[in-house]
Scaffold this motif. Structure first.
Motif, PDB file in Angstrom:
ATOM      1  N   LEU A 110      -7.346  -0.296   1.534  1.00 52.37           N
ATOM      2  CA  LEU A 110      -6.517   0.866   0.734  1.00 52.37           C
ATOM      3  C   LEU A 110      -6.079   0.568  -0.975  1.00 52.37           C
ATOM      4  CD1 LEU A 110      -6.883   2.006   3.835  1.00 52.37           C
ATOM      5  CD2 LEU A 110      -5.309   2.943   3.959  1.00 52.37           C
ATOM      6  N   ILE A 111      -5.648  -0.994  -0.595  1.00 57.16           N
ATOM      7  CA  ILE A 111      -5.134  -0.946  -1.735  1.00 57.16           C
ATOM      8  C   ILE A 111      -6.031  -1.302  -2.834  1.00 57.16           C
ATOM      9  CG2 ILE A 111      -3.766  -2.451  -3.368  1.00 57.16           C
ATOM     10  CD1 ILE A 111      -2.892  -3.437  -0.227  1.00 57.16           C
ATOM     11  N   ILE A 112      -7.695  -1.345  -3.238  1.00 52.73           N
ATOM     12  CA  ILE A 112      -7.910  -2.117  -4.041  1.00 52.73           C
ATOM     13  C   ILE A 112      -9.155  -1.379  -4.234  1.00 52.73           C
ATOM     14  CG2 ILE A 112     -10.298  -4.005  -4.478  1.00 52.73           C
ATOM     15  CD1 ILE A 112      -8.727  -6.169  -2.781  1.00 52.73           C
ATOM     16  N   ILE A 113      -9.650  -0.419  -3.483  1.00 53.45           N
ATOM     17  CA  ILE A 113     -10.942   0.422  -3.271  1.00 53.45           C
ATOM     18  C   ILE A 113     -10.281   1.666  -4.040  1.00 53.45           C
ATOM     19  CG2 ILE A 113     -12.866   2.317  -2.211  1.00 53.45           C
ATOM     20  CD1 ILE A 113     -13.283   0.015   0.108  1.00 53.45           C
ATOM     21  N   PRO A 114      -9.035   2.383  -3.630  1.00 50.61           N
ATOM     22  CA  PRO A 114      -9.156   3.249  -4.645  1.00 50.61           C
ATOM     23  C   PRO A 114      -8.515   3.492  -6.143  1.00 50.61           C
ATOM     24  CG  PRO A 114      -7.539   3.516  -2.599  1.00 50.61           C
ATOM     25  CD  PRO A 114      -8.338   1.915  -2.755  1.00 50.61           C
ATOM     26  N   PHE A 115      -8.358   1.969  -6.640  1.00 47.02           N
ATOM     27  CA  PHE A 115      -8.411   1.285  -7.957  1.00 47.02           C
ATOM     28  C   PHE A 115      -9.145   1.600  -8.541  1.00 47.02           C
ATOM     29  CE2 PHE A 115      -8.205  -1.577 -11.000  1.00 47.02           C
ATOM     30  CZ  PHE A 115      -6.899  -1.358 -12.045  1.00 47.02           C
ATOM     31  N   SER A 117      -9.873   9.700  -2.960  1.00 46.92           N
ATOM     32  CA  SER A 117     -10.573   7.690  -2.613  1.00 46.92           C
ATOM     33  C   SER A 117      -9.402   7.182  -1.775  1.00 46.92           C
ATOM     34  CB  SER A 117      -9.734   7.143  -4.072  1.00 46.92           C
ATOM     35  OG  SER A 117      -7.886   7.459  -3.819  1.00 46.92           O
ATOM     36  N   LEU A 118      -8.313   7.500  -1.575  1.00 52.81           N
ATOM     37  CA  LEU A 118      -7.711   7.050  -0.337  1.00 52.81           C
ATOM     38  C   LEU A 118      -8.013   7.504   0.538  1.00 52.81           C
ATOM     39  CD1 LEU A 118      -3.574   7.321  -1.384  1.00 52.81           C
ATOM     40  CD2 LEU A 118      -5.085   5.150  -0.690  1.00 52.81           C
ATOM     41  N   ALA A 119      -8.628   8.686   1.505  1.00 47.44           N
ATOM     42  CA  ALA A 119      -9.892   9.102   3.012  1.00 47.44           C
ATOM     43  C   ALA A 119     -11.019   8.224   2.470  1.00 47.44           C
ATOM     44  CB  ALA A 119      -9.241  10.151   2.645  1.00 47.44           C
ATOM     45  N   PRO A 158      -6.153  -6.491  10.835  1.00 46.94           N
ATOM     46  CA  PRO A 158      -5.459  -4.974  10.111  1.00 46.94           C
ATOM     47  C   PRO A 158      -5.235  -5.278   8.542  1.00 46.94           C
ATOM     48  CG  PRO A 158      -4.764  -5.652  12.301  1.00 46.94           C
ATOM     49  CD  PRO A 158      -5.429  -6.243  11.462  1.00 46.94           C
ATOM     50  N   VAL A 159      -5.273  -6.674   8.459  1.00 51.24           N
ATOM     51  CA  VAL A 159      -4.650  -7.532   6.681  1.00 51.24           C
ATOM     52  C   VAL A 159      -6.390  -7.040   5.842  1.00 51.24           C
ATOM     53  CG1 VAL A 159      -5.234  -9.392   5.496  1.00 51.24           C
ATOM     54  CG2 VAL A 159      -4.354  -9.183   7.872  1.00 51.24           C
ATOM     55  N   ARG A 184       0.577  -1.090  -0.052  1.00 45.62           N
ATOM     56  CA  ARG A 184      -0.120  -0.077  -0.303  1.00 45.62           C
ATOM     57  C   ARG A 184       0.596   1.048  -0.126  1.00 45.62           C
ATOM     58  NH1 ARG A 184      -2.176   1.115   5.714  1.00 45.62           N
ATOM     59  NH2 ARG A 184      -0.467   1.980   5.682  1.00 45.62           N
ATOM     60  N   ASP A 185       1.833   1.166   1.046  1.00 43.53           N
ATOM     61  CA  ASP A 185       2.589   2.475   1.074  1.00 43.53           C
ATOM     62  C   ASP A 185       3.650   2.705  -0.027  1.00 43.53           C
ATOM     63  OD1 ASP A 185       1.798   3.104   3.331  1.00 43.53           O
ATOM     64  OD2 ASP A 185       3.869   1.799   4.717  1.00 43.53           O
ATOM     65  N   VAL A 186       4.459   1.529  -1.318  1.00 40.53           N
ATOM     66  CA  VAL A 186       4.935   1.662  -2.093  1.00 40.53           C
ATOM     67  C   VAL A 186       3.426   2.748  -3.465  1.00 40.53           C
ATOM     68  CG1 VAL A 186       5.607   0.321  -4.019  1.00 40.53           C
ATOM     69  CG2 VAL A 186       6.367   0.021  -1.787  1.00 40.53           C
ATOM     70  N   THR A 187       2.741   1.886  -2.676  1.00 46.91           N
ATOM     71  CA  THR A 187       1.672   2.563  -4.095  1.00 46.91           C
ATOM     72  C   THR A 187       1.406   3.881  -3.746  1.00 46.91           C
ATOM     73  OG1 THR A 187       0.524   0.216  -4.327  1.00 46.91           O
ATOM     74  CG2 THR A 187      -0.824   2.268  -5.143  1.00 46.91           C
TER      75      THR A 187
END
Length: 513
Positions: free
Chosen positions: A171-176, A188-190, A164-165, A24-27
């Motif tokens: 946070l990885i899938i929804i913004p996409f 989108s992250l918020a 937490p998983v 997530r943070d890399v993205t």
């Protein structure tokens, strides 16, 4: 073995969560870099996270779990579940009101939380808007904390550890999917942060219902048990969350430095991996165990549990600290340096990581020592110690921010962490709530010796790997993996040679199976 097994379960899911968190943070780093949008999002993300750690996971769990576990052990399931229903209903009523007030007065609050943003109206307004989106997260994640306390007290750790998983997947899938529909990637992250709270709550509702442990929603009332819970929660809000309060102070001061918030965030994300996998995992498993042993008058068993927890946490945290200090630069390079995150950002971030890593063993030990107070239902002493440590952190922040800028803030947090641990140890020893056994002293010596061997191997390997850090993405990841792998093998071999925590007996028992 029960402590080790529970820690392994929690730590395993936490490790998976952190791996997803890095993805997530890399993205985020690739898309936002260290910019005004990333600063705005991280503040919007940190505020509900601070509240979660201070009041939900920190204060609430540290007060609720000892009371709930004690009721289960002495008074039975029916009374314990009635108490959980009363606590949940009262908590929900308070949370809804507080969250609404935060959202209404967010502009005024942001002047206090990130005063440096006021000089940039666009950055300030974006931060306010994003934080209003993320604030409902605190309502759902606090309920997650209560449901998690119910399951953990019944030794059902897996479902709670997996929450937490779910957050990181959201946070990885929804913004996409929603990014084209929002004003920016930060928006989108918020939204994904808020949605992750709902998803985690629904996950634990299912498991509590399946285990017949789901608290019921009743009319909020200030019953005697709820009053006692509130009395315990108030001081723990600071006592259990001293590290988070110190990081919060760092954020306020860092807002005055260009991209200082982002540098501290990325560095802290790396530092939090061993903290969560080791410290939080051991502390979470230890608290209900100590609460039951102390409530049942089994003080000798409690002492052994404490010493075993300290040895287990140091067995894993000391080598983690050494690795983060020695190979901080290649870690940040491989994890974040791409897209908008360039070489200067890498240098600024890895220096902050080294400063944070100095305090890592202290942050982890605090997670192990604090349950001794909470299991004895003493929440005032950690609060008093927390106040001293907040003052220490503020003093060193103001002293070091000039010459070291954001790195000085990270170092101040580490110094305050060590002061916290020393004071906790002094009080526990004076009250005879912690007896340091000779075996523990010997174990710590063995751990330090094996870690020294690992430090030497990592330093040598870092020199060989330097030329590969400028290569392609896959080569960089493989190189870092080889360096870390060799360091881990050296430490493992040293642990066997020195027989840390009866490694030889453990390996022999596994081979016999």
């Amino acid at each position: 073995m029960s402590l080790v097994k529970s820690t392994a379960t929690i730590g395993g899911y936490t490790l998976l969560s952190r791996i997803l968190g890095f993805a997530r943070d890399v993205t985020i780093a690739s898309a936002l870099g260290a910019s005004f949008r990333s600063d705005a999002f991280f503040v919007a993300f940190k505020l509900p996270n601070y509240l979660r750690r201070l009041f939900a996971e920190g204060a609430f769990n540290s007060a609720f779990v000892p009371m709930f576990s004690g009721m289960l052990a002495v008074d039975g399931t029916q009374k314990a579940m009635r108490f959980s229903s009363e606590a949940m209903s009262f908590l929900l009523a308070i949370l809804v009101v507080v969250t609404a007030l935060f959202m209404i007065f967010m502009p005024e609050l942001m002047v206090v939380l990130a005063p440096g943003f006021s000089a940039d109206p666009i950055k300030f307004e974006l931060t306010v808007a994003l934080t209003r989106i993320t604030m409902p997260y605190i309502v759902f994640i606090s309920l997650v904390s209560l449901l998690g306390g119910v399951l953990n007290s019944n030794d059902k750790f897996a479902a709670v550890a997996a929450t937490p998983v779910i957050m990181n997947l959201c946070l990885i899938i929804i913004p996409f999917f929603i990014n084209p529909l929002t004003p920016s990637g930060a928006h989108s992250l918020a939204i994904a942060v808020m949605a992750s709270g709902v998803a985690q709550w629904a996950w634990l509702v299912y498991f509590c219902y399946k285990q017949h442990m789901l608290p019921r929603l009743v009319r909020p009332r200030l019953t005697p048990d709820v009053k006692k819970l509130l009395v315990l929660i108030a001081p723990v809000a600071l006592g259990a969350g001293v590290a988070q309060i110190n990081l919060f102070i760092d954020t306020i001061i860092a807002s005055y430095f260009n991209s200082g918030v982002s540098y501290l965030y990325y560095a802290d994300r790396i530092n939090e991996l061993p903290l969560a996998v080791i410290g939080i995992a051991v502390g979470t498993a230890l608290l209900p165990m100590l609460s039951r042993q102390i409530r049942e008058g089994k003080r000798e068993e409690a002492t052994k549990s404490q010493n075993r927890a300290i040895a287990l946490s140091m067995l894993l945290s000391v080598p983690s600290t050494v690795a983060l200090i020695v190979i901080a630069e290649p870690i940040i390079t491989v994890m974040f340096q791409r897209g908008a995150f360039t070489a200067p950002e890498t240098v600024a971030t890895y220096r902050a990581l080294i400063a944070f890593a100095v305090g890592l063993p202290a942050f982890i030990l605090a997670k192990i020592l604090s349950p001794s107070f909470y299991a004895n239902q003493d929440t005032k002493t950690p609060f008093k110690i927390a106040m001293v440590c907040i003052a220490v952190n503020l003093f060193f922040n103001l002293t070091l921010m000039g010459p070291l800028r954001h790195v000085g803030m990270a170092l101040a947090t580490s110094i305050a962490g060590w002061v916290n641990v020393v004071l906790l140890l002094i009080v526990l020893k004076r009250r005879s709530w912690l007896v340091i056994e000779k075996d523990l002293i010997r174990e710590l010596g063995k751990i330090m010796a094996a870690s020294l061997l690992m430090a030497i191997s990592l330093y040598v390997m870092k020199g060989f790997a330097q030329s590969y850090m400028a290569s392609g993405e896959i080569i960089r990841f493989l190189t870092l993996g080889v360096v870390v792998g060799i360091g881990a093998l050296v430490y493992f071999a040293g642990s066997i040679a020195f027989n840390s925590m009866d490694c030889r007996a453990f390996i022999a028992s596994r081979l016999r199976k």
